[in-house]
Design a protein around this motif. Structure first.
Motif, PDB file in Angstrom:
ATOM      1  N   UNK A  32      -6.658   8.358  11.319  1.00  0.00           N
ATOM      2  CA  UNK A  32      -5.857   7.170  11.622  1.00  0.00           C
ATOM      3  C   UNK A  32      -6.422   5.930  10.939  1.00  0.00           C
ATOM      4  N   UNK A  33      -7.741   5.777  10.984  1.00  0.00           N
ATOM      5  CA  UNK A  33      -8.364   4.609  10.357  1.00  0.00           C
ATOM      6  C   UNK A  33      -8.155   4.616   8.844  1.00  0.00           C
ATOM      7  N   UNK A  34      -8.305   5.787   8.231  1.00  0.00           N
ATOM      8  CA  UNK A  34      -8.071   5.879   6.783  1.00  0.00           C
ATOM      9  C   UNK A  34      -6.613   5.561   6.449  1.00  0.00           C
ATOM     10  N   UNK A  35      -5.705   6.104   7.227  1.00  0.00           N
ATOM     11  CA  UNK A  35      -4.286   5.908   6.937  1.00  0.00           C
ATOM     12  C   UNK A  35      -3.901   4.431   7.014  1.00  0.00           C
ATOM     13  N   UNK A  36      -4.303   3.770   8.083  1.00  0.00           N
ATOM     14  CA  UNK A  36      -3.911   2.367   8.248  1.00  0.00           C
ATOM     15  C   UNK A  36      -4.612   1.467   7.232  1.00  0.00           C
ATOM     16  N   UNK A  37      -5.833   1.819   6.824  1.00  0.00           N
ATOM     17  CA  UNK A  37      -6.473   1.025   5.776  1.00  0.00           C
ATOM     18  C   UNK A  37      -5.735   1.200   4.456  1.00  0.00           C
ATOM     19  N   UNK A  38      -5.302   2.422   4.161  1.00  0.00           N
ATOM     20  CA  UNK A  38      -4.551   2.657   2.931  1.00  0.00           C
ATOM     21  C   UNK A  38      -3.240   1.881   2.937  1.00  0.00           C
ATOM     22  N   UNK A  39      -2.528   1.918   4.059  1.00  0.00           N
ATOM     23  CA  UNK A  39      -1.266   1.176   4.145  1.00  0.00           C
ATOM     24  C   UNK A  39      -1.507  -0.324   4.007  1.00  0.00           C
ATOM     25  N   UNK A  40      -2.580  -0.819   4.619  1.00  0.00           N
ATOM     26  CA  UNK A  40      -2.914  -2.242   4.504  1.00  0.00           C
ATOM     27  C   UNK A  40      -3.243  -2.607   3.064  1.00  0.00           C
ATOM     28  N   UNK A  41      -3.993  -1.744   2.377  1.00  0.00           N
ATOM     29  CA  UNK A  41      -4.333  -2.001   0.974  1.00  0.00           C
ATOM     30  C   UNK A  41      -3.087  -2.063   0.112  1.00  0.00           C
ATOM     31  N   UNK A  42      -2.152  -1.161   0.348  1.00  0.00           N
ATOM     32  CA  UNK A  42      -0.913  -1.153  -0.427  1.00  0.00           C
ATOM     33  C   UNK A  42      -0.113  -2.431  -0.202  1.00  0.00           C
ATOM     34  N   UNK A  43      -0.077  -2.900   1.032  1.00  0.00           N
ATOM     35  CA  UNK A  43       0.643  -4.145   1.316  1.00  0.00           C
ATOM     36  C   UNK A  43      -0.028  -5.334   0.638  1.00  0.00           C
ATOM     37  N   UNK A  44      -1.351  -5.364   0.671  1.00  0.00           N
ATOM     38  CA  UNK A  44      -2.081  -6.483   0.082  1.00  0.00           C
ATOM     39  C   UNK A  44      -1.785  -6.618  -1.412  1.00  0.00           C
ATOM     40  N   UNK A  45      -1.667  -5.491  -2.122  1.00  0.00           N
ATOM     41  CA  UNK A  45      -1.413  -5.546  -3.568  1.00  0.00           C
ATOM     42  C   UNK A  45       0.076  -5.398  -3.895  1.00  0.00           C
ATOM     43  N   UNK A  46       0.916  -5.562  -2.897  1.00  0.00           N
ATOM     44  CA  UNK A  46       2.380  -5.625  -3.067  1.00  0.00           C
ATOM     45  C   UNK A  46       2.992  -4.319  -3.576  1.00  0.00           C
ATOM     46  N   UNK A  47       2.447  -3.194  -3.138  1.00  0.00           N
ATOM     47  CA  UNK A  47       3.066  -1.912  -3.460  1.00  0.00           C
ATOM     48  C   UNK A  47       4.141  -1.586  -2.432  1.00  0.00           C
ATOM     49  N   UNK A  48       5.184  -0.923  -2.887  1.00  0.00           N
ATOM     50  CA  UNK A  48       6.246  -0.477  -1.999  1.00  0.00           C
ATOM     51  C   UNK A  48       5.782   0.794  -1.284  1.00  0.00           C
ATOM     52  N   UNK A  49       5.836   0.795   0.034  1.00  0.00           N
ATOM     53  CA  UNK A  49       5.403   1.962   0.807  1.00  0.00           C
ATOM     54  C   UNK A  49       6.604   2.858   1.081  1.00  0.00           C
ATOM     55  N   UNK A  50       6.637   4.069   0.527  1.00  0.00           N
ATOM     56  CA  UNK A  50       7.775   4.972   0.763  1.00  0.00           C
ATOM     57  C   UNK A  50       7.880   5.346   2.235  1.00  0.00           C
ATOM     58  N   UNK A  51       9.091   5.621   2.685  1.00  0.00           N
ATOM     59  CA  UNK A  51       9.329   5.973   4.082  1.00  0.00           C
ATOM     60  C   UNK A  51       8.589   7.248   4.478  1.00  0.00           C
ATOM     61  N   UNK A  52       8.388   8.161   3.525  1.00  0.00           N
ATOM     62  CA  UNK A  52       7.756   9.435   3.867  1.00  0.00           C
ATOM     63  C   UNK A  52       6.231   9.340   3.898  1.00  0.00           C
ATOM     64  N   UNK A  53       5.671   8.185   3.579  1.00  0.00           N
ATOM     65  CA  UNK A  53       4.212   8.011   3.617  1.00  0.00           C
ATOM     66  C   UNK A  53       3.748   7.852   5.067  1.00  0.00           C
TER      67      UNK A  53
END
Length: 276
Positions: free
Chosen positions: A42-63
């Motif tokens: 869970x910690x890895x997943x939410x950090x990855x999602x946070x990193x993607x948001x910080x650098x303005x990447x689009x997060x796919x729905x299936x991620x």
């Protein structure tokens, strides 16, 4: 066509179009697999999602977290290493553009390798460090995420190798000590343990979070997030480095100062108990 190492050949999209290769336009997570389980998923997943948001990447729905767990473990099982392995998930922005991308959509790549010791072990061998002062880490949000731009860590690793060191400690632009090359830094003085706050420019480490949680349960230990100066290192009783793969690595020597490893050994035991 391209010239690759002196040979003219057809374009290789991995080299000529991949934005992670061209601009460091990617983020990643390194996870530990033990007994077919991704630790601290869970910690890895939410950090990855946070990193993607910080650098303005689009997060796919299936991620989803379940999706990544399935993808990681299926690769480890296919390789026959799910008993103990490390896996790296790299997410990079899709091809197109120069500094300005033409899309914020992403692709991902997962790699996995076997670990000889899937459990966290107590290290007893010598481990010497020194400061790396050629370049500094800036105190900003980007420094807290795992991006594919790690040139300071690379040059500092070369410096450590050239000087027969096991690791180096990085400084921020205020000349405070913030972390080691491969993990977060903790300093012990008596029964007091401190680690730099993320606002100092250190990585927002997953194992850092686990160790802080353990420390807050120990009534005989006092914990704080505070700045650490190079002068503080000379006064410390103990230093140790943390990351998800190795767990807790005690530092035994910094310049002429030698350290005990009592607290690090105790916390390894507590960490393994928490995972049992």
């Amino acid at each position: 066509m391209i010239n690759f190492n002196g040979t003219i050949t057809q374009e290789d999209n991995i080299l000529t179009h991949n934005r992670a290769f061209l601009y460091g336009d990617g983020v990643f997570e390194t996870v530990k697999i033990t007994d077919n389980k991704v630790l601290f998923l869970e910690d890895h997943y939410f950090r990855l999602m946070s990193s993607m948001r910080i650098v303005r990447m689009e997060i796919p729905m299936f991620f989803t977290m379940e999706f990544f767990e399935e993808q990681i473990l299926s690769l480890a099982n296919e390789q026959g290493i799910a008993k103990g392995a490390r896996a790296r998930i790299t997410v990079f922005r899709n091809n197109g553009g120069l500094y300005l991308p033409t899309t914020n959509n992403v692709s991902y790549l997962i790699q996995a390798t076997r670990l000889d010791s899937p459990q966290y072990e107590t290290f007893s061998n010598a481990y010497e460090v020194d400061l790396y002062k050629d370049f500094y880490v800036t105190k900003q949000l980007l420094s807290s995420i795992k991006s594919t731009n790690k040139i300071i860590n690379i040059t500092a690793s070369i410096y450590a190798s050239e000087n027969a060191l096991d690791n180096c400690l990085l400084l921020n632009d205020s000349k405070n000590v913030i972390e080691a090359l491969q993990g977060n830094l903790f300093m012990v003085s008596g029964n007091r343990i401190v680690t730099p706050p993320v606002s100092e420019g250190c990585l927002n480490g997953v194992m850092r979070k686990q160790i802080i949680a353990l420390l807050k349960k120990e009534s005989h230990l006092e914990f704080a997030e505070e700045m650490i100066s190079p002068f503080d290192l000379q006064k410390a009783d103990e230093l140790f480095v943390t990351n998800v793969i190795m767990g807790i690595r005690p530092i035994t020597k910094y310049r002429k100062k030698e350290f005990v490893t009592t607290t690090a050994r105790y916390l390894v035991q507590k960490l393994n108990e928490s995972l049992a």
